[in-house]
Design an enzyme around this catalytic site. Sequence first.
Site, PDB file in Angstrom:
ATOM      1  N   LYS A 291      63.729 -22.235  18.300  1.00 17.54           N
ATOM      2  CA  LYS A 291      63.379 -22.629  17.213  1.00 17.54           C
ATOM      3  C   LYS A 291      63.765 -22.356  16.184  1.00 17.54           C
ATOM      4  CE  LYS A 291      58.727 -24.505  15.568  1.00 17.54           C
ATOM      5  NZ  LYS A 291      57.206 -24.767  16.138  1.00 17.54           N
ATOM      6  N   GLU A 377      42.807 -28.827  24.779  1.00 17.14           N
ATOM      7  CA  GLU A 377      41.582 -29.406  24.296  1.00 17.14           C
ATOM      8  C   GLU A 377      40.348 -29.440  25.141  1.00 17.14           C
ATOM      9  OE1 GLU A 377      45.095 -31.064  21.519  1.00 17.14           O
ATOM     10  OE2 GLU A 377      44.341 -31.256  23.441  1.00 17.14           O
ATOM     11  N   ARG A 405      40.926 -35.851  21.585  1.00 19.35           N
ATOM     12  CA  ARG A 405      41.572 -35.947  23.076  1.00 19.35           C
ATOM     13  C   ARG A 405      40.104 -34.710  23.640  1.00 19.35           C
ATOM     14  NH1 ARG A 405      47.077 -33.500  22.620  1.00 19.35           N
ATOM     15  NH2 ARG A 405      47.301 -35.631  23.786  1.00 19.35           N
TER      16      ARG A 405
END
Length: 637
Positions: A291, A377, A405
Site C-alpha cells: 500500500k 460488523e 450490515r
Amino acid sequence: MQKTFLEIPRTAPATPLLDHTPTPLQLRRLNEAQLQALADELRQELLYTVGRTGGHFGAGLGVIELTIALHYVFDTPVDRLVWDVGHQAYPHKILTGRRGLMHTLRQQHGLAAFPRRCESAYDTFGVGHSSTSISTALGMAIAARLRGLPHKTVAVIGDGAMTAGMAFEALNHAPEVGADLLVVLNDNDMSISRNLGGLSNYLARVLSSRTYSCMREGGKRILARLPGAWELGRRTEEYAKGMLAPGMLFEELGWNYIGPIDGHDLPTLVATLGNMRDLKGPQFLHVATRKGKGFAPAEADPITWHAIGKLPPPEAAPVPKATSGPKYSSVFGQWLCDMAAADPRLTGITPAMKEGSDLVAFSERYPQRYFDVAIAEQHAVTLAAGMACEGLKPVVAIYSTFLQRAYDQLIHDVALQNLDVLFAIDRAGLVGEDGPTHAGSFDLCYLRCVPGMVIMAPSDENELRRLLSTGFQYSGPAAVRYPRGTGPNARIEPGLQPLEIGKGVLRRRGRQVALLVFGTLLPAALQVAEALDLSVADMRFVKPLDEALIRQLAAEHELLVTVEENSLMGGAGSAVGEYLAAQGIIMPLLQLGLPDRYIEHATPAQMLAECGLDAAGIEAAIRQRLAPAVKVASRSA
C-alpha cells in the site's frame, strides 16, 4: 505521523505513454516492454491528481501494476472486472477514459469516489462497502453461463475485505456451482487500519515466505522427474499446506489456488493472469502488494496516508479556520476513556475503524478491553451481546452506514434480549465527498421501529458527552448518533452525568411556529428562529419522544416543524406525526429532512443546501408553508 506533501507533484507530470493510452483498447496495443514505463507514468499521474482533489491515496498507489495487467490481459469491459471496496479504483478510472475528469473527483457533479455503474461501462458494479466483490462476480459468472455468453469474470478483493464473512460465504458457494471465476486477492496487509486476525497474520507470515515458495516450486520440479514419486509428493504437499498455509484452505473449498506472486512485477502479473484467463472453474490468485507503493511516506505509514485532503496551491495564503469545536469522534473518544476509568465493565468494540471512530487512545490505555474485530460488523454486534450477557457494558463504535450490515444482529441478538449494549453511531447524516454509499441517512428509521431501543441525537459536543453517559447507564440497548466533523464549540462539562431519558429542552421561545430539532441542525434552526421569531426545541431523544413538550408546543403554536438530518420516511418527523395522530391532535406539521432519493457527493454544505436543510432552506420552507395562511387572512380582512 505528520503528513508531508513535498513529494507530491504540484504540476502535471510528463506522461507521453499515458497520453496515448486513454482506454484499455489502446492499452492492449502496447507491447509488454512498455508496460512498466506506463506504470511509472500512471503512478505520477495519480499522485498529481489526488493532490489536487484529495481522496483515497495509498490503496490506489499499491495496485498500479495490477490494474494495468488486468486491463491488458482481459477484454474489458466485455470481460467483467469487479473491484472491492473501491479505495483501489482510481488508477482504474484513469485508464478507462476518465482521466480528463479526474480533477472533478469527489466534487459536486464530478466523478464519484468509488466505482459506479452509471459513470462508466468499465464500472461493472457500484461499491463503497467492503467484501461484496466475490458474491457479485459469482452472480455475473452464473448469468454469463445461463445466457451462453463467453466473457470472463474477475473479482479483485483486498484492502482488508477478506476479513469479512461475506467473502467466505461466496468462496464457499462458487465451487458448488462450478463457476468460471477468477478471484484476485490484493494482499497489501492493510485495510484502513492495520489488518487484524488469524487469517491476516497467516497470509502475511507464511505465504509471503520465500522459503515456502522456493520449497513448493523447487519440490515440484524435482518430483516431476522421478517416476512414481509425484503422487506421493503431491499428497505430502497437500498435508504440509494444510498445516502451514491457507492456500490449502482455498483448495479444500474447491478453488485452484496460485500464489503468492509479486503484485508489482508486471511481467509476472501479465504472464500469470494470461495463464489463468482461460482456466475453467473457480481460480484464486494471491497477489502481494505494498500500500502506498512508490511514495515513501505512504509506504512507511499507510494508515496516515490512506486518504489525503486537497493540497492548497503553493502560492495561496493560509486560510484562517472558522471557529469550531473538536470533532464529534474526538468527543466520543475522550468520553470512552473517561467512562472506562470510572466503570471497569466498559469494553470498546470497533469493526476496523479504530482511527476513524477515534478509539486510538482507548486502545492504548485499555488494551485488554479494546476489541477490533476487522471488517465484520455482524460479529461486532453479536460479540457485544455475548459480553453483555456476562455482565460487561460493551460500547460498539460504528459508522451509521456500516451498522446497516448488522441489522439482524442488532434486533435478534441485542434488542430482543434487552441486552446492555450502547451503539455510538458515527457519520450520521450526510458525509460529503464519499457520497451516498457512506451517508448515514437511515439509522433513525431502522432503529426507531425496534422495541426497547433508546435513540438519542445530540445537538452539540456537550450533549454528545452527556447522552453517551445516558445511554451507557440505561439498562438495555441504546444508540447515540452524531455526524462527521466538528461541532459548534459548545462548552463541554467534564463529568459523566446523564440526562433524563425522553426529555428535550426549549432553546428559544417565539410565536406562531415551533421547530422541533433532532440533532446538530440546531444552529441553523436557531438562526431561522431569530429571523422569524419562532420557538425552537432541542428534542434530544427520538425514542422515547418528549411527549409533554410536543403537547405544549402544539397547544401554543399554529405550526410544528420537525428538522432532522435523516430520511423523512420513517424518521423523527414521522414519529412526531404518529404521536399527534394517536393523541387526536390535529394541526399543521411540516417535516424537513432528507428526501426520498440518494444525495450525490458534494461538500456537506452543498448537500445540506440541496436538501433544504441549511438556514436558507429551512426559512424558505417555513415561509412557503405560512404563505397560504397569510393570503387567506388578508382576503378575510
